[in-house]
Design an enzyme around this catalytic site. Sequence first.
Site, PDB file in Angstrom:
ATOM      1  N   ASP A  12       0.826  -1.216   0.000  1.00 44.67           N
ATOM      2  CA  ASP A  12       0.000   0.000   0.000  1.00 44.67           C
ATOM      3  C   ASP A  12       0.854   1.257   0.000  1.00 44.67           C
ATOM      4  OD1 ASP A  12      -2.633  -0.966  -0.106  1.00 44.67           O
ATOM      5  OD2 ASP A  12      -2.613  -1.431   2.037  1.00 44.67           O
ATOM      6  N   GLY A 122      -5.518   1.335   8.020  1.00 40.07           N
ATOM      7  CA  GLY A 122      -5.854  -0.052   8.286  1.00 40.07           C
ATOM      8  C   GLY A 122      -6.901  -0.138   9.389  1.00 40.07           C
ATOM      9  N   ASP A 153     -10.149  -5.303  -0.978  1.00 38.63           N
ATOM     10  CA  ASP A 153      -9.186  -4.722  -0.038  1.00 38.63           C
ATOM     11  C   ASP A 153      -9.931  -3.897   1.006  1.00 38.63           C
ATOM     12  OD1 ASP A 153      -6.961  -3.577   1.172  1.00 38.63           O
ATOM     13  OD2 ASP A 153      -6.269  -2.497  -0.607  1.00 38.63           O
TER      14      ASP A 153
END
Length: 199
Positions: A12, A122, A153
């Site tokens: 990422d 996250g 995702d």
Amino acid sequence: MLEAGADVVHFDVMDNHFVPNLTIGPLVCEALRKHGVTAPIDVHLMIEPVDRIVPDFAKAGASYITFHPEASVHIDRTLQLIRDQGCKAGLVFNPGTPLHYLDYVMDKLDMILLMSVNPGFGGQSFIPSALDKLRQVRKRIDDSGFDIRLEIDGGVKTDNIRQIKEAGADTFVAGSAIFNQPDYHKVIAEMRAEMAKVG
Ligand code: ZN
């Protein structure tokens, strides 16, 4: 994580401009390769602009490079650039991004990545509307006849991965669901067992 059973390294890249956070760049990708990582590295660019840095990631050993259509003025050109650099190319859709960006570029895609959270951090929860979007994209891929991976995702966990696979995903990004557990082998094995229940 690879020893624990992961197939792909999802990488990422955030720029504190396209998304409100800052992460890693091509040097870290290159360091993974130098460290001996041979698994595919799936570079998810959450940056704007896109094109300038694509060759850097290609040289650094990226396998896939995906980007958000809002971040490139010339989507077709960016997809071609990624393939010209020897990588597989993909588009990423935020939860609120419409799918019409796919209309004229299916032949230039190796990956479609659907975000099931808003990108930047996250540990967020899966947004349920992503399931319907997955079904729509699955149909578009099947109708196109092209060999395109469908990746999800954001908020993927043991208790929803089966539903996500049923909706049509074939590639699953999991971060905190695994990293926050003491036994990575165990979580990945549980995820695979859940996926195996789908016919
Ligand atoms: Zn990602």
